[in-house]
Motif scaffolding. Sequence first.
Motif, PDB file in Angstrom:
ATOM      1  N   VAL A  95       0.833  -1.200   0.000  1.00 27.93           N
ATOM      2  CA  VAL A  95       0.000   0.000   0.000  1.00 27.93           C
ATOM      3  C   VAL A  95       0.872   1.256   0.000  1.00 27.93           C
ATOM      4  O   VAL A  95       0.664   2.175  -0.796  1.00 27.93           O
ATOM      5  N   VAL A  96       1.857   1.296   0.875  1.00 27.73           N
ATOM      6  CA  VAL A  96       2.732   2.465   0.961  1.00 27.73           C
ATOM      7  C   VAL A  96       3.533   2.619  -0.331  1.00 27.73           C
ATOM      8  O   VAL A  96       3.671   3.732  -0.864  1.00 27.73           O
ATOM      9  N   ARG A  97       4.041   1.531  -0.854  1.00 24.83           N
ATOM     10  CA  ARG A  97       4.807   1.593  -2.106  1.00 24.83           C
ATOM     11  C   ARG A  97       3.917   2.081  -3.252  1.00 24.83           C
ATOM     12  O   ARG A  97       4.334   2.910  -4.063  1.00 24.83           O
ATOM     13  N   ALA A  98       2.675   1.596  -3.325  1.00 27.27           N
ATOM     14  CA  ALA A  98       1.752   2.022  -4.382  1.00 27.27           C
ATOM     15  C   ALA A  98       1.439   3.508  -4.265  1.00 27.27           C
ATOM     16  O   ALA A  98       1.415   4.223  -5.268  1.00 27.27           O
ATOM     17  N   ALA A  99       1.222   3.990  -3.041  1.00 30.89           N
ATOM     18  CA  ALA A  99       0.952   5.418  -2.843  1.00 30.89           C
ATOM     19  C   ALA A  99       2.146   6.249  -3.307  1.00 30.89           C
ATOM     20  O   ALA A  99       1.983   7.283  -3.975  1.00 30.89           O
ATOM     21  N   ARG A 100       3.346   5.819  -2.984  1.00 23.99           N
ATOM     22  CA  ARG A 100       4.563   6.531  -3.412  1.00 23.99           C
ATOM     23  C   ARG A 100       4.685   6.541  -4.933  1.00 23.99           C
ATOM     24  O   ARG A 100       5.069   7.544  -5.534  1.00 23.99           O
ATOM     25  N   GLN A 101       4.368   5.403  -5.562  1.00 23.53           N
ATOM     26  CA  GLN A 101       4.501   5.329  -7.017  1.00 23.53           C
ATOM     27  C   GLN A 101       3.480   6.219  -7.717  1.00 23.53           C
ATOM     28  O   GLN A 101       3.800   6.868  -8.714  1.00 23.53           O
ATOM     29  N   VAL A 102       2.258   6.267  -7.195  1.00 24.42           N
ATOM     30  CA  VAL A 102       1.246   7.169  -7.759  1.00 24.42           C
ATOM     31  C   VAL A 102       1.707   8.610  -7.565  1.00 24.42           C
ATOM     32  O   VAL A 102       1.616   9.437  -8.481  1.00 24.42           O
ATOM     33  N   GLU A 103       2.234   8.921  -6.386  1.00 24.97           N
ATOM     34  CA  GLU A 103       2.722  10.278  -6.111  1.00 24.97           C
ATOM     35  C   GLU A 103       3.867  10.644  -7.054  1.00 24.97           C
ATOM     36  O   GLU A 103       3.909  11.749  -7.587  1.00 24.97           O
ATOM     37  N   GLU A 104       4.776   9.737  -7.282  1.00 25.06           N
ATOM     38  CA  GLU A 104       5.902  10.027  -8.160  1.00 25.06           C
ATOM     39  C   GLU A 104       5.471  10.181  -9.618  1.00 25.06           C
ATOM     40  O   GLU A 104       6.034  10.981 -10.354  1.00 25.06           O
ATOM     41  N   HIS A 105       4.445   9.423 -10.024  1.00 22.33           N
ATOM     42  CA  HIS A 105       3.982   9.496 -11.418  1.00 22.33           C
ATOM     43  C   HIS A 105       3.271  10.817 -11.707  1.00 22.33           C
ATOM     44  O   HIS A 105       3.569  11.485 -12.687  1.00 22.33           O
ATOM     45  N   TYR A 106       2.311  11.176 -10.872  1.00 22.95           N
ATOM     46  CA  TYR A 106       1.519  12.382 -11.097  1.00 22.95           C
ATOM     47  C   TYR A 106       2.079  13.613 -10.379  1.00 22.95           C
ATOM     48  O   TYR A 106       1.623  14.727 -10.613  1.00 22.95           O
ATOM     49  N   GLY A 107       3.044  13.418  -9.509  1.00 26.10           N
ATOM     50  CA  GLY A 107       3.539  14.478  -8.651  1.00 26.10           C
ATOM     51  C   GLY A 107       4.007  15.739  -9.330  1.00 26.10           C
ATOM     52  O   GLY A 107       3.597  16.838  -8.930  1.00 26.10           O
ATOM     53  N   PRO A 108       4.868  15.669 -10.352  1.00 24.77           N
ATOM     54  CA  PRO A 108       5.365  16.916 -10.945  1.00 24.77           C
ATOM     55  C   PRO A 108       4.241  17.827 -11.444  1.00 24.77           C
ATOM     56  O   PRO A 108       4.241  19.028 -11.173  1.00 24.77           O
ATOM     57  N   GLN A 109       3.270  17.253 -12.115  1.00 24.60           N
ATOM     58  CA  GLN A 109       2.158  18.049 -12.634  1.00 24.60           C
ATOM     59  C   GLN A 109       1.298  18.595 -11.489  1.00 24.60           C
ATOM     60  O   GLN A 109       0.904  19.763 -11.492  1.00 24.60           O
ATOM     61  N   MET A 110       1.036  17.773 -10.488  1.00 19.77           N
ATOM     62  CA  MET A 110       0.199  18.220  -9.376  1.00 19.77           C
ATOM     63  C   MET A 110       0.902  19.299  -8.553  1.00 19.77           C
ATOM     64  O   MET A 110       0.260  20.245  -8.101  1.00 19.77           O
ATOM     65  N   ARG A 111       2.206  19.175  -8.347  1.00 21.32           N
ATOM     66  CA  ARG A 111       2.924  20.196  -7.591  1.00 21.32           C
ATOM     67  C   ARG A 111       2.861  21.546  -8.307  1.00 21.32           C
ATOM     68  O   ARG A 111       2.703  22.587  -7.671  1.00 21.32           O
ATOM     69  N   GLU A 112       2.972  21.524  -9.638  1.00 18.97           N
ATOM     70  CA  GLU A 112       2.873  22.770 -10.402  1.00 18.97           C
ATOM     71  C   GLU A 112       1.487  23.379 -10.249  1.00 18.97           C
ATOM     72  O   GLU A 112       1.353  24.590 -10.076  1.00 18.97           O
ATOM     73  N   GLU A 113       0.453  22.553 -10.317  1.00 17.49           N
ATOM     74  CA  GLU A 113      -0.906  23.063 -10.172  1.00 17.49           C
ATOM     75  C   GLU A 113      -1.148  23.617  -8.771  1.00 17.49           C
ATOM     76  O   GLU A 113      -1.811  24.640  -8.609  1.00 17.49           O
ATOM     77  N   MET A 114      -0.613  22.940  -7.761  1.00 21.46           N
ATOM     78  CA  MET A 114      -0.791  23.409  -6.390  1.00 21.46           C
ATOM     79  C   MET A 114      -0.018  24.717  -6.159  1.00 21.46           C
ATOM     80  O   MET A 114      -0.492  25.609  -5.468  1.00 21.46           O
ATOM     81  N   LYS A 115       1.167  24.840  -6.754  1.00 18.23           N
ATOM     82  CA  LYS A 115       1.933  26.090  -6.638  1.00 18.23           C
ATOM     83  C   LYS A 115       1.163  27.237  -7.273  1.00 18.23           C
ATOM     84  O   LYS A 115       1.187  28.363  -6.767  1.00 18.23           O
ATOM     85  N   ALA A 116       0.467  26.965  -8.391  1.00 19.57           N
ATOM     86  CA  ALA A 116      -0.332  28.002  -9.048  1.00 19.57           C
ATOM     87  C   ALA A 116      -1.463  28.477  -8.135  1.00 19.57           C
ATOM     88  O   ALA A 116      -1.907  29.618  -8.238  1.00 19.57           O
ATOM     89  N   LEU A 117      -1.901  27.613  -7.227  1.00 21.88           N
ATOM     90  CA  LEU A 117      -2.934  27.989  -6.260  1.00 21.88           C
ATOM     91  C   LEU A 117      -2.339  28.656  -5.022  1.00 21.88           C
ATOM     92  O   LEU A 117      -3.061  29.031  -4.111  1.00 21.88           O
ATOM     93  N   GLY A 118      -1.010  28.732  -4.967  1.00 26.65           N
ATOM     94  CA  GLY A 118      -0.352  29.330  -3.813  1.00 26.65           C
ATOM     95  C   GLY A 118      -0.052  28.326  -2.719  1.00 26.65           C
ATOM     96  O   GLY A 118       0.256  28.704  -1.597  1.00 26.65           O
ATOM     97  N   LEU A 119      -0.132  27.033  -3.041  1.00 22.87           N
ATOM     98  CA  LEU A 119       0.148  25.972  -2.069  1.00 22.87           C
ATOM     99  C   LEU A 119       1.402  25.243  -2.490  1.00 22.87           C
ATOM    100  O   LEU A 119       1.507  24.782  -3.622  1.00 22.87           O
ATOM    101  N   ASP A 120       2.349  25.129  -1.593  1.00 23.32           N
ATOM    102  CA  ASP A 120       3.584  24.409  -1.885  1.00 23.32           C
ATOM    103  C   ASP A 120       3.497  23.065  -1.185  1.00 23.32           C
ATOM    104  O   ASP A 120       3.589  22.984   0.033  1.00 23.32           O
ATOM    105  N   ILE A 121       3.305  22.008  -1.955  1.00 25.52           N
ATOM    106  CA  ILE A 121       3.116  20.685  -1.355  1.00 25.52           C
ATOM    107  C   ILE A 121       4.306  19.780  -1.610  1.00 25.52           C
ATOM    108  O   ILE A 121       4.158  18.595  -1.823  1.00 25.52           O
ATOM    109  N   GLU A 122       5.507  20.341  -1.581  1.00 21.17           N
ATOM    110  CA  GLU A 122       6.687  19.509  -1.788  1.00 21.17           C
ATOM    111  C   GLU A 122       6.650  18.321  -0.845  1.00 21.17           C
ATOM    112  O   GLU A 122       6.562  18.475   0.361  1.00 21.17           O
TER     113      GLU A 122
END
Length: 165
Positions: A95-122
């Motif tokens: 479960v933890v490994r799957a969550a990390r892999q999903v985060e790593e796959h979609y993470g770059p795009q989601m971090r950019e979108e969150m930064k555009a909202l003023g949220l830094d979710i590094e």
Amino acid sequence: MATDFVLDADEEDEDTTPQEGRPSVPIRIGGKVYQAMCPKDVLWAQFAASQNTRDPLEMVRRAFQFLDGAFSSEVSSELERRYTDPKDPVSLKNVVRAARQVEEHYGPQMREEMKALGLDIEQDSAANREERRSEEKATGQRKTTKKTTSAKPRRRTAAKAAQAE
């Protein structure tokens, strides 16, 4: 009472969901391949916050919530049955490994979108960790924490103990 002014938090494209425009990705968990979607942004923020906690139960709870957001309700139910079944090989590690892999796959795009909202979710993902380490090597600086205790506790000698009394 008539309302003359309404604050509108809806975007122009209110007919779309956060998952649209992001294709699902196949992920193998316990020998079976599932299709993972990009979880909604609120789950990203919660998952990111859980990475900074020292409470392992909170981290696990957020990982399960994050994955629930990545899968359909049928798949989430199936995975829940699998990781609670003592005869099934799916465990917390999966479960933890799957969550990390999903985060790593979609993470770059989601971090950019969150930064555009003023949220830094590094998040402290493997990719992020490697990026920080390479920055530390390049600058020669490393974040340090203040030492709050000495390496060895001081011992009172018999003479000092007698003086204190």
